[in-house]
Motif scaffolding. Structure first.
Motif, PDB file in Angstrom:
ATOM      1  N   THR A 139      -2.834   1.225  -9.889  1.00 51.50           N
ATOM      2  CA  THR A 139      -3.158   2.192  -8.538  1.00 51.50           C
ATOM      3  C   THR A 139      -4.567   2.617  -8.163  1.00 51.50           C
ATOM      4  O   THR A 139      -4.727   2.498  -7.370  1.00 51.50           O
ATOM      5  CB  THR A 139      -2.198   3.170  -8.342  1.00 51.50           C
ATOM      6  OG1 THR A 139      -1.297   3.241  -8.682  1.00 51.50           O
ATOM      7  CG2 THR A 139      -2.350   3.924  -7.112  1.00 51.50           C
ATOM      8  N   ASP A 183       1.280  -0.810  -0.283  1.00 51.09           N
ATOM      9  CA  ASP A 183      -0.422  -0.152   0.063  1.00 51.09           C
ATOM     10  C   ASP A 183       0.813   1.804   0.395  1.00 51.09           C
ATOM     11  O   ASP A 183       0.505   1.858  -0.322  1.00 51.09           O
ATOM     12  CB  ASP A 183      -0.714   0.003   1.163  1.00 51.09           C
ATOM     13  CG  ASP A 183      -1.847  -1.700   1.312  1.00 51.09           C
ATOM     14  OD1 ASP A 183      -2.762  -1.259   0.327  1.00 51.09           O
ATOM     15  OD2 ASP A 183      -1.967  -1.808   2.286  1.00 51.09           O
ATOM     16  N   ILE A 213      -3.115  -5.368  -3.488  1.00 57.56           N
ATOM     17  CA  ILE A 213      -2.952  -5.143  -5.123  1.00 57.56           C
ATOM     18  C   ILE A 213      -4.945  -6.005  -5.157  1.00 57.56           C
ATOM     19  O   ILE A 213      -4.622  -7.578  -5.240  1.00 57.56           O
ATOM     20  CB  ILE A 213      -2.618  -5.998  -5.120  1.00 57.56           C
ATOM     21  CG1 ILE A 213      -1.273  -5.004  -5.449  1.00 57.56           C
ATOM     22  CG2 ILE A 213      -3.534  -5.218  -7.698  1.00 57.56           C
ATOM     23  CD1 ILE A 213      -0.039  -5.011  -6.404  1.00 57.56           C
ATOM     24  N   ILE A 267       5.924  -3.624 -10.821  1.00 58.39           N
ATOM     25  CA  ILE A 267       4.351  -3.515  -9.669  1.00 58.39           C
ATOM     26  C   ILE A 267       3.369  -4.490 -10.642  1.00 58.39           C
ATOM     27  O   ILE A 267       2.826  -4.998  -9.883  1.00 58.39           O
ATOM     28  CB  ILE A 267       4.125  -2.353 -10.197  1.00 58.39           C
ATOM     29  CG1 ILE A 267       4.805  -0.662  -8.863  1.00 58.39           C
ATOM     30  CG2 ILE A 267       2.671  -1.834 -10.394  1.00 58.39           C
ATOM     31  CD1 ILE A 267       4.475  -0.126  -9.447  1.00 58.39           C
ATOM     32  N   THR A 325       0.654   0.752 -14.532  1.00 56.30           N
ATOM     33  CA  THR A 325       1.075   1.490 -12.904  1.00 56.30           C
ATOM     34  C   THR A 325      -0.618   1.922 -12.999  1.00 56.30           C
ATOM     35  O   THR A 325      -0.688   1.715 -11.134  1.00 56.30           O
ATOM     36  CB  THR A 325       1.805   2.009 -12.606  1.00 56.30           C
ATOM     37  OG1 THR A 325       3.410   0.926 -13.572  1.00 56.30           O
ATOM     38  CG2 THR A 325       2.476   2.265 -11.243  1.00 56.30           C
ATOM     39  N   LEU A 326      -1.304   3.004 -13.293  1.00 57.63           N
ATOM     40  CA  LEU A 326      -2.065   3.664 -12.955  1.00 57.63           C
ATOM     41  C   LEU A 326      -3.398   2.965 -12.207  1.00 57.63           C
ATOM     42  O   LEU A 326      -3.588   3.287 -11.638  1.00 57.63           O
ATOM     43  CB  LEU A 326      -1.922   5.387 -13.833  1.00 57.63           C
ATOM     44  CG  LEU A 326      -3.155   6.447 -13.227  1.00 57.63           C
ATOM     45  CD1 LEU A 326      -2.978   6.719 -11.490  1.00 57.63           C
ATOM     46  CD2 LEU A 326      -3.574   7.795 -14.088  1.00 57.63           C
ATOM     47  N   THR A 332       0.173  11.626  -8.886  1.00 58.28           N
ATOM     48  CA  THR A 332       0.659  11.779 -10.407  1.00 58.28           C
ATOM     49  C   THR A 332       1.103  13.128 -10.992  1.00 58.28           C
ATOM     50  O   THR A 332       1.737  13.795 -11.823  1.00 58.28           O
ATOM     51  CB  THR A 332      -0.695  11.139 -11.273  1.00 58.28           C
ATOM     52  OG1 THR A 332      -1.562  12.046 -11.171  1.00 58.28           O
ATOM     53  CG2 THR A 332      -0.861  10.405 -10.992  1.00 58.28           C
ATOM     54  N   LEU A 373       3.136   0.601  -3.544  1.00 60.36           N
ATOM     55  CA  LEU A 373       2.646   1.180  -4.570  1.00 60.36           C
ATOM     56  C   LEU A 373       2.416   2.715  -5.241  1.00 60.36           C
ATOM     57  O   LEU A 373       2.750   3.451  -6.590  1.00 60.36           O
ATOM     58  CB  LEU A 373       1.398   0.246  -5.044  1.00 60.36           C
ATOM     59  CG  LEU A 373       0.536   0.302  -6.367  1.00 60.36           C
ATOM     60  CD1 LEU A 373       1.464  -0.227  -7.960  1.00 60.36           C
ATOM     61  CD2 LEU A 373      -0.178  -0.145  -6.237  1.00 60.36           C
ATOM     62  N   PRO A 374       1.613   3.439  -4.402  1.00 58.40           N
ATOM     63  CA  PRO A 374       1.995   5.226  -4.734  1.00 58.40           C
ATOM     64  C   PRO A 374       2.918   5.558  -4.779  1.00 58.40           C
ATOM     65  O   PRO A 374       3.363   6.315  -5.601  1.00 58.40           O
ATOM     66  CB  PRO A 374       0.678   5.313  -3.717  1.00 58.40           C
ATOM     67  CG  PRO A 374       0.473   4.306  -3.064  1.00 58.40           C
ATOM     68  CD  PRO A 374       1.613   2.968  -3.077  1.00 58.40           C
ATOM     69  N   LEU A 415       4.783   4.253  -8.566  1.00 60.53           N
ATOM     70  CA  LEU A 415       3.770   5.622  -9.447  1.00 60.53           C
ATOM     71  C   LEU A 415       4.693   6.201  -9.368  1.00 60.53           C
ATOM     72  O   LEU A 415       4.446   7.065  -9.927  1.00 60.53           O
ATOM     73  CB  LEU A 415       2.411   5.246  -9.053  1.00 60.53           C
ATOM     74  CG  LEU A 415       1.089   6.399  -9.815  1.00 60.53           C
ATOM     75  CD1 LEU A 415       1.387   5.512 -11.342  1.00 60.53           C
ATOM     76  CD2 LEU A 415      -0.316   6.002  -9.949  1.00 60.53           C
TER      77      LEU A 415
END
Length: 286
Positions: free
Chosen positions: A243, A4, A254, A178, A239-240, A142, A7-8, A11
């Protein structure tokens, strides 16, 4: 818990690498080549989800997988689309501009479209989506990293030129990690759906490649511009997608909604690389 956080952050670094390869002149191209930019933006935001939706009407995927495909379709292109555009002989400057512009717009478009897709494909089982929350989270992981990368290059362009390849390589490694983690986390779901989900994703990819270059040709854009728009449509930011699926599920790890994006992270290379060379032979010099 580690996923958690990782991952962000991963990204965010990938989006930083995108901004790191940008200059303010890239955004200025919106004014210098408006027809190509407007075409690419409209096709990416409008046509890609429409084609995905029509395919899902034809193919009977499990609701969660169909929802995951739509989440992927809402995502912009990523750094990968810029690399593949260059490899395929498309207009790299246009690719970078489209990726940047659509990535920033996605902060608004993705949360809204996700609500619609959830209601359409999951019905009463759709999770409650906090549009504002997802929009703010997307902005943080982003848009902000893109802007930081852009400003970093502007302030220290000499250093940026020297380390840009390293930053891009690290972003690619993070992307592959990822995808691998997402598939491993949902391995049983992946194996149960690969023979139905895989063909849908590959067909979606192929249709978007052809549609992109076809529309560009009808509008009188150059061959390289058409190839660029084709790749931007066909290559989504997997990847986005992974997410956003996690944000929607509001659960640790995930979720199953991320399986299409993870699988697409592999199939897009299988389809796009040979596909763009075929399109280049046909349209590249026109």
């Amino acid at each position: 818990m580690l996923i958690d956080v990782a991952l962000p952050l991963s990204l965010a670094f990938i989006m930083f690498s995108l901004g790191f390869g940008l200059t303010f002149a890239d955004f200025g191209r919106v004014l210098t080549m408006p027809k190509a930019v407007l075409t690419g933006v409209v096709m990416q935001i409008g046509a890609v989800p429409l084609v995905a939706y029509l395919l899902l009407i034809v193919f009977d995927l499990p609701p969660a997988m169909a929802f995951g495909v739509m989440i992927l379709a809402f995502c912009p292109g990523g750094v990968t689309s810029n690399i593949l555009t260059k490899l395929g002989g498309g207009t790299v400057a246009l690719s970078i501009t489209l990726t940047a512009v659509v990535s920033l717009l996605s902060v608004i478009t993705v949360p809204i479209l996700v609500v619609w897709a959830g209601a359409t494909f999951l019905g009463e089982a759709a999770p409650e989506v906090n549009v504002l929350g997802i929009g703010m989270s997307m902005f943080a992981i982003t848009a902000v990293p893109v802007l930081i990368g852009l400003l970093t290059r502007w302030v220290a362009s000499g250093v940026a030129d020297k380390i840009e390849k390293i930053v891009s390589a690290l972003a690619l490694v993070l992307f592959l990690v990822i995808v691998a983690v997402a598939l491993a986390t949902n391995w049983d779901l992946f194996m149960a759906n690969i023979w139905t989900l895989g063909p849908v994703l590959m067909l979606l990819n192929a249709l978007l490649l052809v549609l992109g270059v076809g529309v560009a040709r009808l509008l009188g854009l150059s061959g390289p511009d058409g190839l660029c728009i084709s790749v931007e449509m066909g290559v989504q930011n997997a990847t986005l997608g992974i997410t956003v699926a996690g944000m929607v599920a509001q659960a640790s790890g995930i979720p199953e909604y991320a399986v299409p994006a993870a699988l697409y992270g592999i199939t897009m290379y299988i389809v796009t690389i040979p596909g763009m060379f075929i399109l280049r032979l046909i349209f590249g010099k026109s």
